[in-house]
Design a protein around this motif. Structure first.
Motif, PDB file in Angstrom:
ATOM      1  N   UNK A  16       0.829  -1.217   0.000  1.00  0.00           N
ATOM      2  CA  UNK A  16       0.000   0.000   0.000  1.00  0.00           C
ATOM      3  C   UNK A  16       0.858   1.259   0.000  1.00  0.00           C
ATOM      4  N   UNK A  17       1.874   1.270   0.874  1.00  0.00           N
ATOM      5  CA  UNK A  17       2.779   2.428   0.969  1.00  0.00           C
ATOM      6  C   UNK A  17       3.536   2.642  -0.342  1.00  0.00           C
ATOM      7  N   UNK A  18       3.981   1.560  -0.967  1.00  0.00           N
ATOM      8  CA  UNK A  18       4.727   1.664  -2.233  1.00  0.00           C
ATOM      9  C   UNK A  18       3.860   2.285  -3.322  1.00  0.00           C
ATOM     10  N   UNK A  19       2.616   1.813  -3.423  1.00  0.00           N
ATOM     11  CA  UNK A  19       1.718   2.347  -4.455  1.00  0.00           C
ATOM     12  C   UNK A  19       1.450   3.829  -4.221  1.00  0.00           C
ATOM     13  N   UNK A  20       1.096   4.188  -2.993  1.00  0.00           N
ATOM     14  CA  UNK A  20       0.760   5.586  -2.681  1.00  0.00           C
ATOM     15  C   UNK A  20       1.962   6.504  -2.906  1.00  0.00           C
ATOM     16  N   UNK A  21       3.125   6.098  -2.394  1.00  0.00           N
ATOM     17  CA  UNK A  21       4.322   6.938  -2.511  1.00  0.00           C
ATOM     18  C   UNK A  21       4.767   7.076  -3.957  1.00  0.00           C
ATOM     19  N   UNK A  22       4.831   5.961  -4.679  1.00  0.00           N
ATOM     20  CA  UNK A  22       5.309   5.979  -6.064  1.00  0.00           C
ATOM     21  C   UNK A  22       4.421   6.831  -6.958  1.00  0.00           C
ATOM     22  N   UNK A  23       3.109   6.624  -6.874  1.00  0.00           N
ATOM     23  CA  UNK A  23       2.194   7.341  -7.756  1.00  0.00           C
ATOM     24  C   UNK A  23       2.067   8.807  -7.341  1.00  0.00           C
ATOM     25  N   UNK A  24       2.080   9.085  -6.033  1.00  0.00           N
ATOM     26  CA  UNK A  24       2.037  10.482  -5.568  1.00  0.00           C
ATOM     27  C   UNK A  24       3.245  11.264  -6.077  1.00  0.00           C
ATOM     28  N   UNK A  25       4.434  10.671  -5.944  1.00  0.00           N
ATOM     29  CA  UNK A  25       5.657  11.340  -6.399  1.00  0.00           C
ATOM     30  C   UNK A  25       5.646  11.543  -7.905  1.00  0.00           C
ATOM     31  N   UNK A  26       5.207  10.518  -8.633  1.00  0.00           N
ATOM     32  CA  UNK A  26       5.242  10.587 -10.100  1.00  0.00           C
ATOM     33  C   UNK A  26       4.252  11.601 -10.650  1.00  0.00           C
ATOM     34  N   UNK A  27       3.064  11.660 -10.057  1.00  0.00           N
ATOM     35  CA  UNK A  27       2.021  12.552 -10.581  1.00  0.00           C
ATOM     36  C   UNK A  27       1.996  13.911  -9.902  1.00  0.00           C
ATOM     37  N   UNK A  28       2.781  14.062  -8.811  1.00  0.00           N
ATOM     38  CA  UNK A  28       2.790  15.311  -8.037  1.00  0.00           C
ATOM     39  C   UNK A  28       1.377  15.672  -7.565  1.00  0.00           C
ATOM     40  N   UNK A  49       1.692  14.577 -18.085  1.00  0.00           N
ATOM     41  CA  UNK A  49       2.858  15.473 -18.186  1.00  0.00           C
ATOM     42  C   UNK A  49       3.709  15.411 -16.921  1.00  0.00           C
ATOM     43  N   UNK A  50       3.051  15.360 -15.774  1.00  0.00           N
ATOM     44  CA  UNK A  50       3.781  15.279 -14.503  1.00  0.00           C
ATOM     45  C   UNK A  50       4.600  13.992 -14.416  1.00  0.00           C
ATOM     46  N   UNK A  51       4.026  12.884 -14.884  1.00  0.00           N
ATOM     47  CA  UNK A  51       4.765  11.614 -14.879  1.00  0.00           C
ATOM     48  C   UNK A  51       5.974  11.706 -15.813  1.00  0.00           C
ATOM     49  N   UNK A  52       5.773  12.314 -16.986  1.00  0.00           N
ATOM     50  CA  UNK A  52       6.891  12.477 -17.934  1.00  0.00           C
ATOM     51  C   UNK A  52       8.006  13.335 -17.336  1.00  0.00           C
ATOM     52  N   UNK A  53       7.612  14.422 -16.668  1.00  0.00           N
ATOM     53  CA  UNK A  53       8.610  15.300 -16.026  1.00  0.00           C
ATOM     54  C   UNK A  53       9.388  14.533 -14.962  1.00  0.00           C
ATOM     55  N   UNK A  54       8.681  13.735 -14.180  1.00  0.00           N
ATOM     56  CA  UNK A  54       9.311  12.960 -13.113  1.00  0.00           C
ATOM     57  C   UNK A  54      10.302  11.940 -13.691  1.00  0.00           C
ATOM     58  N   UNK A  55       9.919  11.302 -14.799  1.00  0.00           N
ATOM     59  CA  UNK A  55      10.789  10.320 -15.457  1.00  0.00           C
ATOM     60  C   UNK A  55      12.052  10.990 -15.987  1.00  0.00           C
ATOM     61  N   UNK A  56      11.890  12.154 -16.637  1.00  0.00           N
ATOM     62  CA  UNK A  56      13.046  12.886 -17.174  1.00  0.00           C
ATOM     63  C   UNK A  56      13.961  13.356 -16.058  1.00  0.00           C
ATOM     64  N   UNK A  57      13.360  13.784 -14.945  1.00  0.00           N
ATOM     65  CA  UNK A  57      14.157  14.249 -13.802  1.00  0.00           C
ATOM     66  C   UNK A  57      15.010  13.121 -13.234  1.00  0.00           C
ATOM     67  N   UNK A  58      14.400  11.941 -13.078  1.00  0.00           N
ATOM     68  CA  UNK A  58      15.152  10.793 -12.565  1.00  0.00           C
ATOM     69  C   UNK A  58      16.289  10.431 -13.504  1.00  0.00           C
TER      70      UNK A  58
END
Length: 274
Positions: free
Chosen positions: A31-43, A126-135
Motif C-alpha cells: 500500500x505504501x509503495x503504491x501511494x508513494x510511487x504514484x504520488x511522487x510521479x504525478x505530483x 505530463x507530470x509523470x513524464x517530467x518525473x521520469x526525465x528528472x530521474x
C-alpha cells in the motif's frame, strides 16, 4: 561441522523471521509503495485505504483508491474506485518481475476537468513524464557513488517491476466539468477498457509507469466521449440566449416607461384645455 550447522540454523531463523515479517506486513508495504510511487510521479495527493493479499490463493484487492488532481484544477479528484481485484502468479512473487494475471475494476468514477485550456488527465501524464526525465537527468549528472546510493534507495522504496497479463475496467462513469461554467456538465459512460500484456515488452514496469499506461488508455477514450469544444460552444449559445432575453426585457421596460411618459403628456394637454 558443528559450526556449519549453527550457521545454517541462524540463517534459517533469520529467513523464517523475514518471511513472518513480510507475511504480517506485506499488505501495508505494498500500500505504501503504491501511494508513494504514484504520488511522487504525478505530483498529486493519492490515497489508498487498504491492500489485502492472499498469496496462498493468489488473489488480492485494492480498496478505495483515489487519484488526486494536478495543481490548478478545482474538482476533488481525477478518478477513484471502490475496489480493484487482482489475480497473482504466486510463483513470481520473489522474482525481479512479478506477474499479475488479471486486474479487474468495476464502477470507477472519473471527473474529467477542463480548465485554462487543458485537462486534468493530460496534466497528470505530463507530470509523470517530467518525473521520469528528472530521474534520468539525476542519474546522468550525479557521480557514480551518488548514483549507486540513489539507486539502492530507490530500489528499497519502489515496487518490483510488474507485468499485467489482463487489465479490465468496466462500467466507468464520467462527469465532464468546466469550473468556470458550472452549468455546463456532461455525464457519460466510458467504453470498457481492456488491455493485455502490459509491461511484457519492457520486461516489467514500475508502479508510476503502469499508472502512465492506465492514464493513456483512459484519456484516449475520454477524448472520444467528451468534446469540450462543443461544450464551450453550447455555453456561448446559452449565454447569447440569456443576453438576448435580458435585452428584450430591458427594451420592453423602456418602451413601457416611454409609453407612460406619452400618456402623461396627453393628459397634460387635456388639462391645459380647461
Amino acid at each position: 561441522m558443528k559450526k556449519l550447522l549453527v550457521i545454517l540454523l541462524i540463517v534459517l531463523i533469520a529467513v523464517s523471521g523475514l518471511l513472518f515479517f513480510l507475511k504480517d506486513n506485506l499488505d501495508e508495504i505494498v500500500r505504501e509503495i503504491i501511494v508513494t510511487s504514484v504520488s511522487d510521479a504525478t505530483q498529486t495527493n493519492v490515497s489508498l485505504a487498504q491492500v489485502k493479499l492472499n498469496l496462498k490463493e493468489g488473489v488480492g484487492v485494492l480498496n478505495n483508491y483515489q487519484q488526486g488532481n494536478p495543481e490548478g484544477f478545482q474538482t476533488k479528484y481525477a478518478f477513484r474506485f471502490d475496489q480493484a481485484e487482482l489475480d497473482i502468479d504466486v510463483g513470481t512473487i520473489l522474482d525481479d518481475v512479478v506477474i499479475i494475471e488479471r486486474v479487474f475494476i468495476n464502477h470507477a468514477d472519473i471527473v474529467y476537468e477542463f480548465n485554462d485550456g487543458k485537462t486534468n488527465f493530460v496534466e497528470l501524464k505530463k507530470n509523470i513524464d517530467k518525473n521520469t526525465k528528472k530521474k534520468s537527468s539525476d542519474q546522468k549528472n550525479n557521480p557514480v557513488e551518488v548514483q549507486e546510493k540513489t539507486a539502492s534507495q530507490s530500489k528499497a522504496q519502489q515496487s518490483k517491476k510488474i507485468i499485467i497479463r489482463s487489465f479490465e475496467m468496466i462500467n466507468t462513469e464520467v462527469e465532464a466539468v468546466m469550473p468556470f461554467a458550472s452549468s455546463q456538465t456532461l455525464s457519460v459512460q466510458l467504453p470498457n477498457i481492456k488491455l493485455s500484456n502490459i509491461g511484457a515488452k519492457e520486461n516489467g514496469l514500475l508502479a508510476d509507469e503502469l499508472m502512465k499506461v492506465f492514464l493513456d488508455a483512459m484519456e484516449k477514450d475520454l477524448k472520444r466521449a467528451v468534446n469540450f469544444k462543443n461544450l464551450v460552444n453550447d455555453l456561448e449559445k446559452d449565454l447569447k440566449k440569456q443576453i438576448d432575453r435580458e435585452a428584450d426585457k430591458a427594451i420592453k421596460k423602456i418602451e413601457s416607461e416611454l409609453g407612460e411618459i406619452e400618456n402623461i403628456k396627453e393628459l397634460k394637454k387635456l388639462k391645459d384645455l380647461f
